[in-house]
Each structure stands twice: as C-alpha cells, then as structure tokens.
Scaffold this motif. Structure first.
Motif, PDB file in Angstrom:
ATOM      1  N   LEU A 101       0.826  -1.207   0.000  1.00  0.00           N
ATOM      2  CA  LEU A 101       0.000   0.000   0.000  1.00  0.00           C
ATOM      3  C   LEU A 101       0.861   1.259   0.000  1.00  0.00           C
ATOM      4  CD1 LEU A 101      -2.837  -1.029   2.497  1.00  0.00           C
ATOM      5  CD2 LEU A 101      -3.088  -0.572   0.049  1.00  0.00           C
ATOM      6  N   HIS A 102       2.030   1.183   0.609  1.00  0.00           N
ATOM      7  CA  HIS A 102       2.942   2.328   0.637  1.00  0.00           C
ATOM      8  C   HIS A 102       3.771   2.432  -0.648  1.00  0.00           C
ATOM      9  CE1 HIS A 102       2.386   4.036   4.618  1.00  0.00           C
ATOM     10  NE2 HIS A 102       2.337   2.832   5.132  1.00  0.00           N
ATOM     11  N   GLY A 103       3.605   1.463  -1.538  1.00  0.00           N
ATOM     12  CA  GLY A 103       4.325   1.509  -2.810  1.00  0.00           C
ATOM     13  C   GLY A 103       5.814   1.262  -2.684  1.00  0.00           C
ATOM     14  N   LEU A 104       6.234   0.459  -1.707  1.00  0.00           N
ATOM     15  CA  LEU A 104       7.659   0.202  -1.516  1.00  0.00           C
ATOM     16  C   LEU A 104       8.207  -0.677  -2.637  1.00  0.00           C
ATOM     17  CD1 LEU A 104       7.812  -0.406   2.353  1.00  0.00           C
ATOM     18  CD2 LEU A 104       7.979   1.737   1.073  1.00  0.00           C
ATOM     19  N   ALA A 105       9.462  -0.475  -2.981  1.00  0.00           N
ATOM     20  CA  ALA A 105      10.076  -1.180  -4.102  1.00  0.00           C
ATOM     21  C   ALA A 105      10.156  -2.683  -3.854  1.00  0.00           C
ATOM     22  CB  ALA A 105      11.472  -0.609  -4.369  1.00  0.00           C
ATOM     23  N   ASP A 106      10.453  -3.096  -2.628  1.00  0.00           N
ATOM     24  CA  ASP A 106      10.574  -4.522  -2.294  1.00  0.00           C
ATOM     25  C   ASP A 106       9.756  -4.780  -1.028  1.00  0.00           C
ATOM     26  OD1 ASP A 106      11.281  -7.124  -1.733  1.00  0.00           O
ATOM     27  OD2 ASP A 106      13.410  -6.838  -2.170  1.00  0.00           O
ATOM     28  N   PRO A 107       8.440  -4.988  -1.162  1.00  0.00           N
ATOM     29  CA  PRO A 107       7.576  -5.156   0.008  1.00  0.00           C
ATOM     30  C   PRO A 107       7.988  -6.327   0.892  1.00  0.00           C
ATOM     31  CG  PRO A 107       6.265  -4.764  -1.958  1.00  0.00           C
ATOM     32  CD  PRO A 107       7.669  -4.986  -2.411  1.00  0.00           C
ATOM     33  N   GLY A 108       8.413  -7.434   0.292  1.00  0.00           N
ATOM     34  CA  GLY A 108       8.798  -8.599   1.075  1.00  0.00           C
ATOM     35  C   GLY A 108       9.988  -8.330   1.971  1.00  0.00           C
ATOM     36  N   ALA A 109      11.008  -7.670   1.427  1.00  0.00           N
ATOM     37  CA  ALA A 109      12.208  -7.360   2.220  1.00  0.00           C
ATOM     38  C   ALA A 109      11.883  -6.362   3.322  1.00  0.00           C
ATOM     39  CB  ALA A 109      13.298  -6.811   1.311  1.00  0.00           C
ATOM     40  N   ALA A 110      11.054  -5.352   2.997  1.00  0.00           N
ATOM     41  CA  ALA A 110      10.673  -4.365   4.012  1.00  0.00           C
ATOM     42  C   ALA A 110       9.890  -5.022   5.143  1.00  0.00           C
ATOM     43  CB  ALA A 110       9.847  -3.256   3.366  1.00  0.00           C
ATOM     44  N   ALA A 111       8.985  -5.941   4.794  1.00  0.00           N
ATOM     45  CA  ALA A 111       8.204  -6.640   5.809  1.00  0.00           C
ATOM     46  C   ALA A 111       9.100  -7.510   6.685  1.00  0.00           C
ATOM     47  CB  ALA A 111       7.120  -7.491   5.143  1.00  0.00           C
ATOM     48  N   ALA A 112      10.067  -8.165   6.071  1.00  0.00           N
ATOM     49  CA  ALA A 112      10.990  -9.014   6.837  1.00  0.00           C
ATOM     50  C   ALA A 112      11.777  -8.184   7.845  1.00  0.00           C
ATOM     51  CB  ALA A 112      11.929  -9.753   5.887  1.00  0.00           C
ATOM     52  N   ARG A 113      12.234  -7.001   7.431  1.00  0.00           N
ATOM     53  CA  ARG A 113      12.980  -6.133   8.341  1.00  0.00           C
ATOM     54  C   ARG A 113      12.103  -5.670   9.500  1.00  0.00           C
ATOM     55  NH1 ARG A 113      15.031  -4.114   3.419  1.00  0.00           N
ATOM     56  NH2 ARG A 113      13.511  -2.402   3.432  1.00  0.00           N
ATOM     57  N   ALA A 114      10.863  -5.286   9.188  1.00  0.00           N
ATOM     58  CA  ALA A 114       9.966  -4.791  10.235  1.00  0.00           C
ATOM     59  C   ALA A 114       9.618  -5.893  11.231  1.00  0.00           C
ATOM     60  CB  ALA A 114       8.694  -4.229   9.603  1.00  0.00           C
TER      61      ALA A 114
END
Length: 305
Positions: A101-114
């Motif tokens: 929804l935030h339009g991040l380039a790599d949603p999977g990697a961002a989710a893993a970090r969070a």
C-alpha cells in the motif's frame, strides 16, 4: 526533524466534546501522552494520524495539513489501540500488504525487516487469529514501521505485552527517539512513561493540562505541598527547627524508614531553609529526596486540580 503541530484543536461528537481547544507541539524524541480514560487521548492521536477530522483548529505535519492529505502517510506510522485486524492473514501477509500500500520497491524485504525489528519472525507465518494480545500488538507495530516512518503514533502500545516484550519495545522506542524520530505514545502504565518519555503532554477532560518534564511540572505547582524524605544525624533536632518556619506545614518522624517526612508549602523557602538549619546546628544530612515527584504523583495532582 519532523514536527507535529496541534493548533487550537477541538473535536466533538454530537453534544459530547472529546477534545477542547488543545494546542501542543510534538517534536523529535519520545513524548508520553497522559490522561485518564475518556480524557481524549485516542481522539487526539486519530486526528494527528489523519484518521479523524478536527471539528475546529488544525493539525499539521511540518506545516502541511494532515487531514485528507495522503502524502503525510509516507512519514507517519500509527498503532491504534483497537484490536481489529485481519485475523485470516498471517503477520507476514499483513505487513507485506501494508508495504505494498505504501508503494515500496521490495515489500517482502521491508516486511521481513519490520518483523525482525519487533522479534516476530518465529510466528510470522501463523494466522493472526492464533496470536496473543501481545503478539497482535507487535504485528501492528511491524506494520507501522514497514515504511520506515519519521513519526510514530502509538496508542497504548504496551497493552497485553509480557515484561520481556515491554522491555524490548521500550528499548526500540528509545533508540528511535535518539535517532531523531518523533515518537508519541499513550500509556496508562505510568512507571513505563516515566522511564521512557523525555517529555510529557497531559490531557484531562479533553483539555491540555500540562506540558514538559514531569519533575519541572511538579515544581511549578507552587500551590500544592511538596513532600520530602530526609535522613540526618539528628532527626529530632532538625524537625524542631524546621517546623518553626513558615515554609513547612507538617513534619512526621517515620520510625520504619528512620527518616523525617516533611511537607513543604514554600518550595523555594524550604530549599534554602534546610541546608542553612543543618549547617547552623551541626546536623549532617544523609538523604534529601522528594517523595512525590513520581509521574503518578504529578498525574494525580493534575487530574484532581
């Protein structure tokens, strides 16, 4: 350096006034938002997050109006108090969806970090329906952090967390505040707020009651008595000398603590009197500590004022 500004904001629901003409500024660092149940804390947070329109006044983020401004969501992460979540999703799916929804380039990697930041990797592929309340809170926290916001708005974030989880979240918020992020959280656990927040905002019955460091707020309340615990080489002689001065209202000898409990009605006068009396009478002061400067005491004074 991101700043939230609340300028003469009110919010009413029919005939009920939830927030009444509140003005405050929330800047970088960790700020605690305090108030009894029904004081208007959640309403304020929802207006700061752009989920609720002010009935009067404005809420701005670095000068930009928050309400109906989708651009501000790039900078704001919010953890609401409400339990409602998509229980059929796993935590990873939930956080990935928010990253998308935030339009991040790599949603999977961002989710893993969070999810790693909130220590939820072990349960990230289980449905949210199987989570405890504390685990739900951490999943919501990961969702709020997934786009690396500069502002965090947390409504009772410690609810349902066990002691280890609380300590981890407190350390995480301290670190984010030290990094220069703007972190605002509400909590009814006053000891945690005292340990964590460098600044407090107090709301009582929808009105802004106080702002600043809670110890400084306490000292400014000159119309209230200040209480001290004092240990000395001669408690009886010290008590006799102090009670004769108009700056003290009551002195009690606490046999259990082997100390004097002193109620001062003139803060400035008492702080000058105590060392002078001890010096003149050759009495050694071992302990001089305020016994009513805890956040709980300050909060109680403000609520009953």
């Amino acid at each position: 350096m991101t700043t939230l500004s609340i300028d003469h904001v009110s919010r009413w629901f029919g005939n009920v006034v939830a927030v009444n003409d509140v003005t405050m500024t929330i800047g970088p660092g960790v700020t605690g938002l305090l108030g009894p149940n029904g004081a208007g804390k959640s309403t304020l947070i929802n207006m700061m997050g752009g989920f609720l329109a002010p009935s009067a006044g404005t809420v701005t983020l670095d000068g930009a109006t928050v309400w109906r401004n989708e651009q501000v969501y790039r900078h704001i992460g919010i953890v609401p108090e409400r339990e409602a979540m998509y229980d059929f999703l796993t935590a990873r799916e939930f956080v990935v969806a928010n990253a998308e929804l935030h339009g991040l380039a790599d949603p999977g990697a961002a989710a893993a970090r969070a999810l790693a930041t909130v220590e939820m990797e072990f349960a990230q592929d289980r449905p949210v329906a199987t989570y405890s309340k504390g685990m739900r809170q951490r999943a919501k926290m990961a969702s709020a952090l997934v786009h690396d916001p500069s502002v965090l708005l947390l409504d009772e974030p410690f609810n349902g967390m066990d002691p280890r989880q609380r300590l981890h979240l407190m350390e995480l918020l301290r670190r984010m505040g030290a990094e220069g992020r703007t972190v605002l959280f509400s909590s009814h656990i006053l000891e945690e707020v005292e340990q964590l927040a460098s600044h407090i905002e107090v709301v009582v019955a929808g009105r802004h009651a106080a702002s600043g460091d809670f110890r400084k707020i306490r000292r400014l309340m000159t119309d209230r008595p200040h209480r001290y615990l004092v240990r000395s080489s001669d408690d009886r002689a010290l008590a006799a000398a102090l009670i004769a001065d108009g700056s003290t209202a009551a002195i009690e000898l606490d046999w259990k603590e082997r100390a004097l409990r002193i109620q001062a009605i003139d803060f400035a006068g008492f702080t000058e009197l105590l060392p002078r009396v001890a010096r003149e009478r050759g009495i050694r002061l071992y302990t001089v500590s305020p016994s009513d400067e805890s956040l709980e005491s300050v909060f109680s004074y403000l609520v009953t004022a």
